[in-house]
Motif scaffolding. Structure first.
Motif, PDB file in Angstrom:
ATOM      1  N   ARG A  11     -98.919 -31.124  74.566  1.00 18.92           N
ATOM      2  CA  ARG A  11     -99.421 -32.283  73.827  1.00 18.92           C
ATOM      3  C   ARG A  11     -98.330 -33.298  73.497  1.00 18.92           C
ATOM      4  O   ARG A  11     -98.629 -34.435  73.147  1.00 18.92           O
ATOM      5  N   TYR A  62    -105.193 -42.358  60.733  1.00 18.54           N
ATOM      6  CA  TYR A  62    -106.457 -42.438  61.458  1.00 18.54           C
ATOM      7  C   TYR A  62    -106.677 -43.832  62.044  1.00 18.54           C
ATOM      8  O   TYR A  62    -107.330 -43.982  63.078  1.00 18.54           O
ATOM      9  N   LEU A  65    -104.678 -43.834  65.203  1.00 17.87           N
ATOM     10  CA  LEU A  65    -105.352 -42.993  66.178  1.00 17.87           C
ATOM     11  C   LEU A  65    -106.500 -43.745  66.850  1.00 17.87           C
ATOM     12  O   LEU A  65    -106.656 -43.706  68.079  1.00 17.87           O
ATOM     13  N   SER A  69    -106.594 -44.683  70.961  1.00 16.32           N
ATOM     14  CA  SER A  69    -107.482 -43.867  71.787  1.00 16.32           C
ATOM     15  C   SER A  69    -108.640 -44.672  72.362  1.00 16.32           C
ATOM     16  O   SER A  69    -109.186 -45.564  71.707  1.00 16.32           O
ATOM     17  N   GLU A  78    -106.471 -40.689  75.553  1.00 24.50           N
ATOM     18  CA  GLU A  78    -107.027 -40.369  74.241  1.00 24.50           C
ATOM     19  C   GLU A  78    -106.034 -39.458  73.524  1.00 24.50           C
ATOM     20  O   GLU A  78    -105.356 -38.639  74.155  1.00 24.50           O
ATOM     21  N   TYR A  79    -105.966 -39.604  72.213  1.00 29.48           N
ATOM     22  CA  TYR A  79    -105.023 -38.838  71.412  1.00 29.48           C
ATOM     23  C   TYR A  79    -105.784 -38.062  70.339  1.00 29.48           C
ATOM     24  O   TYR A  79    -106.979 -38.284  70.111  1.00 29.48           O
ATOM     25  N   THR A  80    -105.083 -37.162  69.687  1.00 33.94           N
ATOM     26  CA  THR A  80    -105.681 -36.393  68.603  1.00 33.94           C
ATOM     27  C   THR A  80    -104.622 -36.121  67.547  1.00 33.94           C
ATOM     28  O   THR A  80    -103.463 -36.543  67.707  1.00 33.94           O
ATOM     29  N   ILE A  93     -99.856 -37.687  65.517  1.00 33.87           N
ATOM     30  CA  ILE A  93    -100.662 -38.069  66.675  1.00 33.87           C
ATOM     31  C   ILE A  93    -100.020 -37.501  67.937  1.00 33.87           C
ATOM     32  O   ILE A  93     -98.831 -37.701  68.189  1.00 33.87           O
ATOM     33  N   ASP A  96    -104.131 -36.044  73.941  1.00 29.05           N
ATOM     34  CA  ASP A  96    -105.335 -35.235  74.103  1.00 29.05           C
ATOM     35  C   ASP A  96    -105.796 -35.175  75.561  1.00 29.05           C
ATOM     36  O   ASP A  96    -105.908 -34.099  76.121  1.00 29.05           O
TER      37      ASP A  96
END
Length: 310
Positions: A11, A62, A65, A69, A78-80, A93, A96
């Motif tokens: 990741r 957030y 994020l 994403s 895309e990230y998480t 972050i 993903d």
């Protein structure tokens, strides 16, 4: 709809950047690779507190994020969020997923894509047959499955010979050349009786400072015979590894240039074992298409410590 081959990747960190660099070299995805790498470096700096968010300290993670994403276009990254292990366990972050079409790549059907899927420990995801292909540090393979023997493990190419097929079907295919070394180092007082190498350790008795997560790796690399009379000590939480080794007098740690070790008065000894990001495959999951995709990452242009017999 064409076939999408999922590939497990780390990741964050050097191993993920090595995968992205390899794809940028083989495919026309340099901008994508640079975007992911630069985003994750920026977020690492924010998590460490070395920089402030662009919109001030109150900017919520957030919000960033959502900005980074894309949930509508799979060909955009895309990230998480994960909890970081730093003080306060801040949210960080991390990568993903992203899908990369392979249209126009020689030897691969035009409707095939690969999907890079972030995993905390990709090797374990392959062991449970979630993926046919994946990338992880060679270290994790040593820490998880290689047999411990009296004789040392001296090269990346030896890893597969020490994996019990009844334990896992995962094998190492190739390395990506992002080599760092597990290096033996010691203070001048401890090393005054000879060179800092495996032969020295065979005569040595006493503490050897290592990171706890590398205990099995060090046992495999040195061999259990060399470690007779040696016991492991570990750095206290939050203490720099090289400083802890200097306190103990001798230890093993990852080095690139060794400058930090020298700053702590340590002499660098034998490079015991190379560590690289490696391509892994779970043989029961390999299809003709997976074999073709695998060829994207292997090749004679790789400057890797890993050399396997054809």
């Amino acid at each position: 709809m064409g076939e999408t081959i999922p590939i497990a990747v780390p990741r964050k960190g050097r191993p993920l950047e090595s995968v992205l660099d390899r794809l940028a070299h083989r495919l026309d995805v340099t901008d994508l690779a640079d975007t992911i790498s630069s985003t994750l470096r920026h977020e690492k700096a924010l998590t460490k507190g070395t920089i402030e968010p662009a919109n001030g300290p109150d900017e919520h993670v957030y919000h960033r994020l959502a900005t980074y994403s894309s949930v509508e276009d799979p060909t955009e990254p895309e990230y998480t969020l994960l909890r970081d292990d730093r003080d306060g366990k801040p949210r960080r972050i991390v990568f993903d997923s992203v899908t990369i079409p392979l249209a126009g790549v020689d030897g691969i059907p035009g409707d095939v894509s690969i999907q890079l899927v972030g995993r905390e420990e990709p090797f374990r995801a392959l062991r449970t047959h979630e993926f046919a292909l994946g990338f992880d540090s060679a270290d994790l393979v040593l820490e998880e499955v290689v047999e411990l023997r009296p004789d040392p493990l001296e090269s990346l190419a030896d890893i597969n010979t020490r994996i019990d097929p009844s334990d896992t079907h995962v094998q190492v295919v190739t390395g990506l050349g992002d080599t760092v070394y597990h290096t033996l180092m010691a203070t001048p007082d401890v090393s005054s009786t000879g060179s800092i190498d495996r032969a020295f350790l065979e005569r040595y008795e006493g503490p050897l400072c290592i990171e706890p997560r590398y205990e099995r790796l060090v046992q495999a690399v040195l061999g259990t015979r060399v470690l007779e009379g040696v016991y492991f000590e570990y750095p206290q939480s939050g203490r720099e590894e090289e400083a802890a080794i200097a306190d103990t007098g001798i230890g093993v740690y990852l080095t690139v240039t060794g400058s930090t070790a020298r700053e702590h008065g340590l002499l660098l000894g034998e490079q015991l074992f190379p560590s690289e990001t490696v391509l892994l495959e779970s043989s029961p999951e390999v299809t003709d298409t997976v074999e073709r995709v695998r060829s994207l990452f292997a090749g004679p242009d790789l400057e890797t410590e890993l050399t396997l017999e054809p």
